[in-house]
Structures are given as C-alpha cells and as structure tokens.
Design an enzyme around this catalytic site. Structure first.
Site, PDB file in Angstrom:
ATOM      1  N   ASN A  98       0.843  -1.189   0.000  1.00  0.00           N
ATOM      2  CA  ASN A  98       0.000   0.000   0.000  1.00  0.00           C
ATOM      3  C   ASN A  98       0.879   1.240   0.000  1.00  0.00           C
ATOM      4  OD1 ASN A  98       0.719  -0.658   2.727  1.00  0.00           O
ATOM      5  ND2 ASN A  98      -0.946   0.604   3.516  1.00  0.00           N
TER       6      ASN A  98
ATOM      7  N   GLU B 265       0.466   5.415   0.626  1.00  0.00           N
ATOM      8  CA  GLU B 265      -0.417   6.515   1.001  1.00  0.00           C
ATOM      9  C   GLU B 265       0.071   7.843   0.436  1.00  0.00           C
ATOM     10  OE1 GLU B 265      -2.085   4.666   5.192  1.00  0.00           O
ATOM     11  OE2 GLU B 265      -0.687   6.339   5.278  1.00  0.00           O
TER      12      GLU B 265
ATOM     13  N   CYS C  61      -4.263   0.840  -2.243  1.00  0.00           N
ATOM     14  CA  CYS C  61      -4.083  -0.375  -1.456  1.00  0.00           C
ATOM     15  C   CYS C  61      -3.057  -1.313  -2.097  1.00  0.00           C
ATOM     16  CB  CYS C  61      -5.403  -1.130  -1.356  1.00  0.00           C
ATOM     17  SG  CYS C  61      -6.757  -0.190  -0.637  1.00  0.00           S
TER      18      CYS C  61
ATOM     19  N   GLU D 240      -3.368  -4.470  -2.605  1.00  0.00           N
ATOM     20  CA  GLU D 240      -3.975  -5.425  -3.543  1.00  0.00           C
ATOM     21  C   GLU D 240      -4.024  -4.843  -4.954  1.00  0.00           C
ATOM     22  OE1 GLU D 240      -5.056  -4.391  -0.590  1.00  0.00           O
ATOM     23  OE2 GLU D 240      -6.399  -5.851   0.366  1.00  0.00           O
TER      24      GLU D 240
ATOM     25  N   CYS E 222     -10.524  -4.178   1.129  1.00  0.00           N
ATOM     26  CA  CYS E 222     -11.609  -3.192   1.088  1.00  0.00           C
ATOM     27  C   CYS E 222     -12.514  -3.467  -0.116  1.00  0.00           C
ATOM     28  CB  CYS E 222     -11.034  -1.783   1.031  1.00  0.00           C
ATOM     29  SG  CYS E 222     -10.424  -1.292  -0.599  1.00  0.00           S
TER      30      CYS E 222
ATOM     31  N   CYS F 261     -10.942  -2.939  -3.648  1.00  0.00           N
ATOM     32  CA  CYS F 261     -10.027  -4.020  -4.036  1.00  0.00           C
ATOM     33  C   CYS F 261     -10.793  -5.293  -4.381  1.00  0.00           C
ATOM     34  CB  CYS F 261      -9.013  -4.282  -2.935  1.00  0.00           C
ATOM     35  SG  CYS F 261      -7.791  -2.959  -2.818  1.00  0.00           S
TER      36      CYS F 261
HETATM   37 ZN    ZN Z   1      -8.278  -1.900  -0.929  1.00  0.00          ZN
END
Ligand code: ZN
Length: 133
Positions: free
Chosen positions: A46, A48, A57, A59, A88, A91
């Site tokens: 991930n 940010e 993310c 994924e 999430c 994803c």
């Molecule tokens: Zn995600």
C-alpha cells in the site's frame, strides 16, 4: 484451494513486500503477493498520499504491477497486514474484474493465516463485464 506449500511461499513473499509499504499517516502496512498461473509471484504494497483519497491499497498496486508485466491468469493472492484483515470493497471489485475467483489468503504480520477465502465469497453477486455486454 492452493496447496499448503504455495500458501507458505505466498505469505512469505507478502511479508517481505510489506517491509516497503508506505503508510506514514495510518501506519497500517500491507503487503500482497499474487501467484500467476505460470507460477510467478508478483508483490506490492500500500502507498499513502498526504491527500488521503489518493492512497492505493496493496492489492490493487499488486494487480497493476502484474498486468504491467503482461500477466493475465492468476491463481491466488496472499495479503499480510496487522490482524490479517480482508480487502476493502474497491479491491474486491478489482480482484474480481482482473483475477476472477481466486483463493485469497489473509495472514497477520507474523504470517499466521487468519482466513482463506476467495473472490466469490468476498464479493457475492458481483458487478462485472457481463453487465456491460
Ligand atoms: Zn483496498
């Protein structure tokens, strides 16, 4: 379901990848490892942004990397995070669209498996390309 040996290799790859996760705001570090059907492992983390909504993310980063390498067929993904959380919603959709129904291994930061699931279980009755035909 993928065999135990492949599960362990994928989890180890995701743990290794997670060390480079960039999460200076949430400190929630995630690593993912995606197994292709031709037996390669693609990893991602991930990342940010200070503009939080731009964060991506692990994924989806991993899937984008795999697609960029020309990979199209996938077998399983391991996701390593604190507590071994599930992906999430965004994803789940992208995993469904790009990978189809693959095994998804959720492991904690120690590599302990919390759950082995699959795309269909995580995103039942999914919207997809069939709806755009
Ligand atoms: Zn995600």
């Amino acid at each position: 379901m993928i065999d135990k040996n492949k599960q362990n290799i994928l989890i180890a790859a995701a743990i290794q990848a997670r060390r480079e996760a960039y999460a200076p705001y949430s400190h929630f570090y995630v690593g993912a490892a995606l197994l292709t059907k031709d037996n390669e492992i693609v990893t991602g983390i991930n990342m940010e942004s200070s503009s939080y909504g731009l964060s991506v993310c692990a994924e989806r980063n991993t899937i984008a990397t795999a697609i960029g390498k020309g990979k199209r067929d996938f077998e399983a993904m391991a996701i390593v995070s604190q507590g071994g959380v599930t992906p999430c919603g965004a994803c789940r959709q992208v995993i469904f669209d790009i990978c189809g129904n693959i095994d998804i291994i959720l492991a904690d930061e120690e590599g302990k498996i919390r759950e082995i699931t699959n795309t269909k279980a995580l995103l039942p009755n999914a919207f997809g390309d069939k709806n755009l035909a």
